[in-house]
Design a protein around this motif. Structure first.
Motif, PDB file in Angstrom:
ATOM      1  N   GLY A 168      42.205  57.203  47.239  1.00 47.97           N
ATOM      2  CA  GLY A 168      43.313  57.399  46.324  1.00 47.97           C
ATOM      3  C   GLY A 168      42.841  58.036  45.023  1.00 47.97           C
ATOM      4  N   ARG A 169      43.173  57.421  43.913  1.00 39.99           N
ATOM      5  CA  ARG A 169      42.801  57.951  42.609  1.00 39.99           C
ATOM      6  C   ARG A 169      41.473  57.408  42.091  1.00 39.99           C
ATOM      7  N   LEU A 170      40.854  56.526  42.824  1.00 37.75           N
ATOM      8  CA  LEU A 170      39.629  55.862  42.367  1.00 37.75           C
ATOM      9  C   LEU A 170      38.387  56.528  42.931  1.00 37.75           C
ATOM     10  N   ARG A 171      37.393  56.771  42.059  1.00 38.94           N
ATOM     11  CA  ARG A 171      36.078  57.270  42.446  1.00 38.94           C
ATOM     12  C   ARG A 171      35.035  56.396  41.769  1.00 38.94           C
ATOM     13  N   ALA A 172      34.050  55.915  42.546  1.00 39.85           N
ATOM     14  CA  ALA A 172      32.990  55.087  41.977  1.00 39.85           C
ATOM     15  C   ALA A 172      31.681  55.344  42.734  1.00 39.85           C
ATOM     16  N   ARG A 173      30.556  55.231  42.019  1.00 41.54           N
ATOM     17  CA  ARG A 173      29.252  55.457  42.652  1.00 41.54           C
ATOM     18  C   ARG A 173      28.190  54.593  41.974  1.00 41.54           C
ATOM     19  N   LEU A 174      27.420  53.890  42.793  1.00 41.80           N
ATOM     20  CA  LEU A 174      26.265  53.116  42.345  1.00 41.80           C
ATOM     21  C   LEU A 174      25.023  53.783  42.914  1.00 41.80           C
ATOM     22  N   GLY A 217      35.591  56.746  28.404  1.00 45.30           N
ATOM     23  CA  GLY A 217      36.428  57.726  27.755  1.00 45.30           C
ATOM     24  C   GLY A 217      37.634  58.142  28.600  1.00 45.30           C
ATOM     25  N   VAL A 218      38.334  59.116  28.064  1.00 44.23           N
ATOM     26  CA  VAL A 218      39.532  59.662  28.720  1.00 44.23           C
ATOM     27  C   VAL A 218      39.343  61.164  28.843  1.00 44.23           C
ATOM     28  N   ARG A 219      39.640  61.733  30.012  1.00 44.36           N
ATOM     29  CA  ARG A 219      39.553  63.171  30.252  1.00 44.36           C
ATOM     30  C   ARG A 219      40.927  63.757  30.553  1.00 44.36           C
ATOM     31  N   TRP A 220      41.052  65.015  30.166  1.00 41.93           N
ATOM     32  CA  TRP A 220      42.262  65.756  30.528  1.00 41.93           C
ATOM     33  C   TRP A 220      41.845  67.101  31.090  1.00 41.93           C
ATOM     34  N   ASN A 221      42.276  67.393  32.306  1.00 40.40           N
ATOM     35  CA  ASN A 221      41.973  68.647  32.980  1.00 40.40           C
ATOM     36  C   ASN A 221      43.245  69.473  33.103  1.00 40.40           C
ATOM     37  N   LEU A 222      43.108  70.757  32.806  1.00 40.13           N
ATOM     38  CA  LEU A 222      44.257  71.653  32.923  1.00 40.13           C
ATOM     39  C   LEU A 222      44.666  71.806  34.385  1.00 40.13           C
ATOM     40  N   ARG A 240      49.296  63.784  35.548  1.00 39.27           N
ATOM     41  CA  ARG A 240      49.243  65.070  34.873  1.00 39.27           C
ATOM     42  C   ARG A 240      47.853  65.429  34.357  1.00 39.27           C
ATOM     43  N   GLY A 241      46.846  65.262  35.190  1.00 44.87           N
ATOM     44  CA  GLY A 241      45.503  65.696  34.855  1.00 44.87           C
ATOM     45  C   GLY A 241      44.695  64.739  34.009  1.00 44.87           C
ATOM     46  N   TRP A 242      45.266  63.618  33.611  1.00 43.54           N
ATOM     47  CA  TRP A 242      44.546  62.646  32.800  1.00 43.54           C
ATOM     48  C   TRP A 242      43.766  61.686  33.691  1.00 43.54           C
ATOM     49  N   SER A 243      42.596  61.261  33.207  1.00 43.25           N
ATOM     50  CA  SER A 243      41.793  60.274  33.930  1.00 43.25           C
ATOM     51  C   SER A 243      40.966  59.475  32.936  1.00 43.25           C
ATOM     52  N   VAL A 244      40.612  58.268  33.307  1.00 43.81           N
ATOM     53  CA  VAL A 244      39.711  57.430  32.512  1.00 43.81           C
ATOM     54  C   VAL A 244      38.406  57.312  33.288  1.00 43.81           C
ATOM     55  N   TYR A 245      37.292  57.177  32.560  1.00 47.46           N
ATOM     56  CA  TYR A 245      35.999  57.135  33.238  1.00 47.46           C
ATOM     57  C   TYR A 245      35.057  56.166  32.535  1.00 47.46           C
ATOM     58  N   LEU A 246      34.040  55.733  33.284  1.00 51.25           N
ATOM     59  CA  LEU A 246      33.005  54.825  32.785  1.00 51.25           C
ATOM     60  C   LEU A 246      31.670  55.276  33.365  1.00 51.25           C
ATOM     61  N   GLU A 247      30.654  55.410  32.510  1.00 48.95           N
ATOM     62  CA  GLU A 247      29.314  55.797  32.947  1.00 48.95           C
ATOM     63  C   GLU A 247      28.301  54.814  32.367  1.00 48.95           C
ATOM     64  N   LEU A 248      27.539  54.163  33.229  1.00 48.68           N
ATOM     65  CA  LEU A 248      26.514  53.205  32.816  1.00 48.68           C
ATOM     66  C   LEU A 248      25.163  53.686  33.335  1.00 48.68           C
ATOM     67  N   ALA A 249      24.173  53.795  32.442  1.00 47.17           N
ATOM     68  CA  ALA A 249      22.853  54.300  32.813  1.00 47.17           C
ATOM     69  C   ALA A 249      21.791  53.226  32.607  1.00 47.17           C
ATOM     70  N   ASN A 250      20.798  53.225  33.500  1.00 45.92           N
ATOM     71  CA  ASN A 250      19.637  52.327  33.416  1.00 45.92           C
ATOM     72  C   ASN A 250      20.058  50.861  33.330  1.00 45.92           C
ATOM     73  N   LEU A 251      20.824  50.434  34.318  1.00 41.59           N
ATOM     74  CA  LEU A 251      21.336  49.070  34.314  1.00 41.59           C
ATOM     75  C   LEU A 251      20.238  48.024  34.363  1.00 41.59           C
ATOM     76  N   THR A 252      19.071  48.364  34.909  1.00 41.76           N
ATOM     77  CA  THR A 252      17.969  47.405  35.030  1.00 41.76           C
ATOM     78  C   THR A 252      17.010  47.456  33.847  1.00 41.76           C
ATOM     79  N   ASN A 253      17.345  48.216  32.799  1.00 41.60           N
ATOM     80  CA  ASN A 253      16.490  48.332  31.602  1.00 41.60           C
ATOM     81  C   ASN A 253      15.063  48.747  31.960  1.00 41.60           C
ATOM     82  N   GLU A 254      14.952  49.757  32.810  1.00 34.74           N
ATOM     83  CA  GLU A 254      13.640  50.220  33.251  1.00 34.74           C
ATOM     84  C   GLU A 254      12.883  50.875  32.093  1.00 34.74           C
ATOM     85  N   PRO A 255      11.659  50.406  31.784  1.00 36.30           N
ATOM     86  CA  PRO A 255      10.900  51.028  30.695  1.00 36.30           C
ATOM     87  C   PRO A 255      10.247  52.330  31.145  1.00 36.30           C
ATOM     88  N   SER A 256       9.902  53.161  30.168  1.00 34.40           N
ATOM     89  CA  SER A 256       9.155  54.386  30.426  1.00 34.40           C
ATOM     90  C   SER A 256       7.783  54.225  29.794  1.00 34.40           C
TER      91      SER A 256
END
Length: 328
Positions: A237-243, A323-328, A283-299
């Protein structure tokens, strides 16, 4: 400094198809012209310089595809490619430190890295949009660029000079495995799940042309030996998610060219986990969430032996963006 680079190119291509076999052959020619405007300081006196460089490269390629079965394809290719030095690497300007007797400079005489590439792969398509593949590749490099750091005579004094140089060349051989499939055989709503896996192993060697490293097998700089990626996605449907999980082995990224490889600088292995999700509104609007380095991996890095010569250790907590996106 000011720099400009003009590239003029042309190519010819031909395709031949006979039953299950398709051949695609071509050649590309590129003429490169670069100009710099900078200053060079000699005995405290600056003088304007405007060095130029031009070259012409011919890059042939041959690709072959053979349909073994309706859902099984074998591909093979031979190509010649190049990678040009960056403006900062070519920049002839020098940065000097009179307190530490060091000079950092570019090298206008750098030549592009060229590579002859050999690829062989087999692909099997499964389901409606899934596939599994295996591939072998080998690359022969010429004029690989590396950063040199040596103590040399400079204007009558011993000075530590750092500059990019062309090595004689190098090579890398590797194996790639990949699998991607949407799990449409599961009952709803679980049929929106999909899995992606890929693994790459490489073995590389650099011929620096330096007497201090003669007879020593040395990997290409920044060449990762093992890389593994795995992701679980959901699309319905309208949902997209990736781990996603990303793993890479250690890599050599710095070595004083008049020092032993045993004290080279390495970046340690790392494994990180990321998550992304989005939901389409009207009408082209979407909300999104991006999470990086969930395990707090050191460098972190080390010199030669990670057990006794720790180079640096940087801890970065997880980060997120919503955030919120709007695509033409």
């Amino acid at each position: 400094y000011r720099a400009s680079e003009d590239i003029t190119s042309g190519y010819a291509m031909s395709q031949l198809t006979r039953e299950r076999l398709t051949l695609l052959a071509g050649i590309r020619v590129e003429h490169t012209s670069a100009k710099f405007e900078s200053y060079r300081v000699t005995d405290g006196v600056p003088a304007a310089i405007a060095p130029r460089r031009t070259r012409t490269d011919w890059l042939p390629g041959l690709h072959a595809r053979y349909d073994v079965a309706p859902k099984t394809v074998v591909r093979a290719a031979f190509t010649e490619t190049l990678a040009r030095p960056t403006f900062s690497q070519l920049n002839p300007r020098e940065t000097r430190s009179t307190t530490s007797d060091t000079v950092s400079r570019g090298n206008i005489e750098l030549k592009p890295v060229s590579s002859r590439n050999y690829d062989l792969a087999i692909e099997r398509y499964v389901g409606g949009d899934g596939y599994v593949s295996a591939g072998l590749f080998h690359k022969d490099y010429k004029r690989t660029i590396y950063r040199s750091s040596q103590t040399l005579m400079f204007e009558g004094e011993l000075t530590r000079i750092t500059e990019p140089r062309n090595a004689r060349g190098g090579e890398v051989t590797g194996l790639e495995l990949a699998y991607d499939q949407r799990l449409t055989f599961l009952p709803a709503p679980f049929d929106g799940f999909g899995v992606t896996l890929n693994y790459t192993h490489t073995d590389s060697e650099l011929d620096s042309g330096l007497s201090a490293l003669a007879g020593i097998k040395m990997p290409l700089f920044d060449q990762v030996g093992d890389t593994f990626n795995a992701s679980l996605r959901y699309e319905r449907g309208r949902l997209r998610a990736r781990l996603s999980l990303h793993h890479r082995s250690d890599t050599l990224f710095d070595l004083a060219t008049d020092a032993a490889i045993a004290v080279g600088r390495y970046e340690a292995p790392s494994t990180s986990v990321d998550f992304t999700a989005s939901y389409k509104l009207k009408r082209g609007w979407s909300v999104y969430l991006e999470l990086a380095n969930l395990t707090n991996e050191p460098s972190w890095g080390y010199n030669g032996d990670k057990n006794i010569r720790l180079d640096y250790n940087e801890y970065a907590d997880w980060s997120g963006v919503a955030g919120v996106r709007w695509n033409l």
